[in-house]
Design a protein around this motif. Sequence first.
Motif, mmCIF file in Angstrom:
data_model
loop_
_atom_site.group_PDB
_atom_site.id
_atom_site.type_symbol
_atom_site.label_atom_id
_atom_site.label_comp_id
_atom_site.label_asym_id
_atom_site.label_seq_id
_atom_site.Cartn_x
_atom_site.Cartn_y
_atom_site.Cartn_z
ATOM 1 N N ASN A 140 90.148 -81.094 21.340
ATOM 2 C CA ASN A 140 89.394 -80.270 22.283
ATOM 3 C C ASN A 140 90.112 -80.148 23.623
ATOM 4 O OD1 ASN A 140 87.412 -79.671 20.469
ATOM 5 N ND2 ASN A 140 86.118 -81.422 21.039
ATOM 6 N N GLU A 141 90.742 -81.230 24.035
ATOM 7 C CA GLU A 141 91.516 -81.165 25.289
ATOM 8 C C GLU A 141 92.680 -80.198 25.141
ATOM 9 O OE1 GLU A 141 92.815 -85.029 26.493
ATOM 10 O OE2 GLU A 141 90.755 -85.763 26.649
ATOM 11 N N TRP A 142 93.334 -80.300 23.989
ATOM 12 C CA TRP A 142 94.454 -79.373 23.749
ATOM 13 C C TRP A 142 93.971 -77.929 23.773
ATOM 14 C CZ3 TRP A 142 96.315 -82.267 18.741
ATOM 15 C CH2 TRP A 142 96.864 -83.495 19.113
ATOM 16 N N LYS A 143 92.814 -77.720 23.159
ATOM 17 C CA LYS A 143 92.262 -76.358 23.100
ATOM 18 C C LYS A 143 91.988 -75.830 24.513
ATOM 19 C CE LYS A 143 89.759 -74.382 19.330
ATOM 20 N NZ LYS A 143 88.589 -74.306 18.515
ATOM 21 N N ASP A 144 91.414 -76.726 25.350
ATOM 22 C CA ASP A 144 91.131 -76.305 26.733
ATOM 23 C C ASP A 144 92.424 -75.957 27.459
ATOM 24 O OD1 ASP A 144 88.499 -76.700 26.289
ATOM 25 O OD2 ASP A 144 88.406 -78.702 27.205
ATOM 26 N N ALA A 145 93.402 -76.850 27.298
ATOM 27 C CA ALA A 145 94.684 -76.611 27.977
ATOM 28 C C ALA A 145 95.338 -75.333 27.444
ATOM 29 C CB ALA A 145 95.623 -77.813 27.761
ATOM 30 N N TRP A 146 95.195 -75.146 26.151
ATOM 31 C CA TRP A 146 95.806 -73.988 25.487
ATOM 32 C C TRP A 146 95.295 -72.670 26.090
ATOM 33 C CZ3 TRP A 146 99.650 -73.456 22.057
ATOM 34 C CH2 TRP A 146 99.743 -72.250 21.362
ATOM 35 N N HIS A 147 93.973 -72.599 26.279
ATOM 36 C CA HIS A 147 93.372 -71.343 26.740
ATOM 37 C C HIS A 147 93.416 -71.180 28.255
ATOM 38 C CE1 HIS A 147 91.883 -69.692 22.980
ATOM 39 N NE2 HIS A 147 91.761 -70.942 22.599
ATOM 40 N N ASP A 148 93.874 -72.234 28.935
ATOM 41 C CA ASP A 148 93.881 -72.210 30.389
ATOM 42 C C ASP A 148 95.154 -71.528 30.903
ATOM 43 O OD1 ASP A 148 93.087 -72.654 32.906
ATOM 44 O OD2 ASP A 148 93.700 -74.752 32.992
ATOM 45 N N THR A 149 95.434 -70.359 30.359
ATOM 46 C CA THR A 149 96.671 -69.655 30.736
ATOM 47 C C THR A 149 96.331 -68.543 31.727
ATOM 48 O OG1 THR A 149 96.324 -68.442 28.689
ATOM 49 C CG2 THR A 149 98.084 -70.068 28.696
ATOM 50 N N PRO A 150 97.287 -68.179 32.576
ATOM 51 C CA PRO A 150 97.006 -67.118 33.560
ATOM 52 C C PRO A 150 96.748 -65.780 32.862
ATOM 53 C CG PRO A 150 99.326 -67.724 33.598
ATOM 54 C CD PRO A 150 98.647 -68.692 32.703
ATOM 55 N N PRO A 151 95.918 -64.936 33.473
ATOM 56 C CA PRO A 151 95.649 -63.639 32.838
ATOM 57 C C PRO A 151 96.907 -62.776 32.785
ATOM 58 C CG PRO A 151 94.678 -63.742 35.034
ATOM 59 C CD PRO A 151 95.217 -65.094 34.756
ATOM 60 N N VAL A 152 96.983 -61.950 31.753
ATOM 61 C CA VAL A 152 98.158 -61.077 31.597
ATOM 62 C C VAL A 152 97.912 -59.784 32.365
ATOM 63 C CG1 VAL A 152 99.512 -59.797 29.896
ATOM 64 C CG2 VAL A 152 98.581 -62.052 29.316
ATOM 65 N N ASP A 153 98.943 -59.322 33.077
ATOM 66 C CA ASP A 153 98.838 -58.045 33.785
ATOM 67 C C ASP A 153 99.007 -56.926 32.749
ATOM 68 O OD1 ASP A 153 99.085 -55.807 35.309
ATOM 69 O OD2 ASP A 153 100.462 -56.677 36.773
ATOM 70 N N ILE A 154 97.875 -56.453 32.261
ATOM 71 C CA ILE A 154 97.914 -55.490 31.145
ATOM 72 C C ILE A 154 98.505 -54.154 31.567
ATOM 73 C CG2 ILE A 154 96.456 -54.235 29.496
ATOM 74 C CD1 ILE A 154 94.701 -56.724 29.455
ATOM 75 N N GLU A 155 98.208 -53.724 32.787
ATOM 76 C CA GLU A 155 98.748 -52.432 33.240
ATOM 77 C C GLU A 155 100.277 -52.469 33.276
ATOM 78 O OE1 GLU A 155 96.934 -49.841 33.363
ATOM 79 O OE2 GLU A 155 95.199 -51.113 32.944
ATOM 80 N N ARG A 156 100.794 -53.606 33.752
ATOM 81 C CA ARG A 156 102.252 -53.756 33.832
ATOM 82 C C ARG A 156 102.858 -53.754 32.432
ATOM 83 N NH1 ARG A 156 105.183 -58.714 34.835
ATOM 84 N NH2 ARG A 156 107.306 -58.210 35.466
ATOM 85 N N LEU A 157 102.201 -54.505 31.527
ATOM 86 C CA LEU A 157 102.664 -54.564 30.141
ATOM 87 C C LEU A 157 102.651 -53.174 29.528
ATOM 88 C CD1 LEU A 157 103.483 -56.392 27.743
ATOM 89 C CD2 LEU A 157 101.067 -56.676 27.222
ATOM 90 N N ARG A 158 101.580 -52.447 29.771
ATOM 91 C CA ARG A 158 101.428 -51.096 29.221
ATOM 92 C C ARG A 158 102.536 -50.178 29.760
ATOM 93 N NH1 ARG A 158 97.832 -47.815 25.799
ATOM 94 N NH2 ARG A 158 99.445 -46.269 25.598
ATOM 95 N N ARG A 159 102.840 -50.310 31.060
ATOM 96 C CA ARG A 159 103.906 -49.483 31.650
ATOM 97 C C ARG A 159 105.246 -49.768 30.976
ATOM 98 N NH1 ARG A 159 101.646 -50.617 36.532
ATOM 99 N NH2 ARG A 159 103.185 -52.225 36.999
ATOM 100 N N HIS A 160 105.538 -51.063 30.750
ATOM 101 C CA HIS A 160 106.799 -51.443 30.100
ATOM 102 C C HIS A 160 106.872 -50.854 28.694
ATOM 103 C CE1 HIS A 160 108.754 -54.010 32.949
ATOM 104 N NE2 HIS A 160 107.658 -54.716 33.158
ATOM 105 N N ILE A 161 105.751 -50.934 27.977
ATOM 106 C CA ILE A 161 105.728 -50.420 26.588
ATOM 107 C C ILE A 161 105.957 -48.911 26.589
ATOM 108 C CG2 ILE A 161 104.334 -50.202 24.474
ATOM 109 C CD1 ILE A 161 105.153 -53.083 25.461
#
Lengths: 168, 196
Positions: free
Chosen positions: B7-28
């Motif tokens: 459960n600790e691993w799961k918490d740490a796993w999901h505790d990632t910074p949000p992805v800048d989707i607009e930037r990703l979309r522009r690159h794609i």
Amino acid sequence: MSRAAREQLFDEALRSHAGLVARIARTYEADAARCEELRQDIALALWRALPAFRGEASLATFVARIAHNRGVDHMLARQRDPGGAALAEDYPDPLPEPVQRVEAGERQARLFAAVRELPLGMRQVVTLALEGFSNVEIAGVLDIEANAVDARLSRARRRLRDLLGEPS
Amino acid sequence: MSREPWNEWKDAWHDTPPVDIERLRRHIDDKRRRMCWFAIAEVLVSLLVLAHLAWRYDAVAEGSPWRALILCGIGLVVASQILMLALRRGTWRSTDTAPADLLRLTIRRAENGVRLIVAQWISFGVVVAVFAAWYAWVRLSLDAAAQSRLAHAMEISALAQVPLAIAFGAWTAWYVPRLRRRREDARRLLADLDRD
């Protein structure tokens, strides 16, 4: 699938599963800049593959499969030890308190580094399990039997505990 | 095992910074545009080469052996373009297969790539042999004036192929070991998939 429907589904996939893509990419590449490139490659592969999406499984499992396949391609392209450059991570952390931020960041970096150390089969299973997929969904993504997922996951957890130095 | 670390691993796993989707979309979108322009440019170059060959074909007298060579050239350009499109399509089509199938496909592709290059060298050898036999026939059978004209044209044509053959040889020397390494890496990863 019409172009408009494809674009709409692509947007939905990115908005709902960009985090999943980012985390899977991170299990294949430790270097932040290369990881970003891999994320873009995965997103592009997803856009290309969307016409094959029939909705039989969830969009999340479809995205996860594409992400893992691109990750494997990335490993082949780099032709090097997949666990390499484990200390080169450089990710911003969202927590406000500096001490907490450092601790959480370190804990997370250690976890991702340990996942990258796992053999590919275990790594894929453990990644999907940490994402919250059920064993049946994992079996669907990887095209293996559900009992193989059970066995592999249990070994992967033991291996992870050893790698992270957690008590049994 | 205890569930706590998991459960600790799961918490740490999901505790990632949000992805800048607009930037990703522009690159794609940028990448998609680049790929599209690249494919258009490739087809345009093929069309230009085909137009040039068609013009040369028309300019050569009827019944001339050069017409057969130009036709071969046209066939080669069309075949390469079809091959390139098929390769691209195949590469992208494979993205939604199971990981193990993808690795098996990679191994097959690498093996086929090596076979294709070997086949190309064999066909090159056949072309050289046919050309040499033709050249010998020209030298032995035709009258002096015709012989001199045709043999000279053939020598120039053969010389023009030398840099191409050297370049292809260098590319083979670089690419075949790369394909073999890719095949071995894919085999290793396939074994890794089943390793416990």
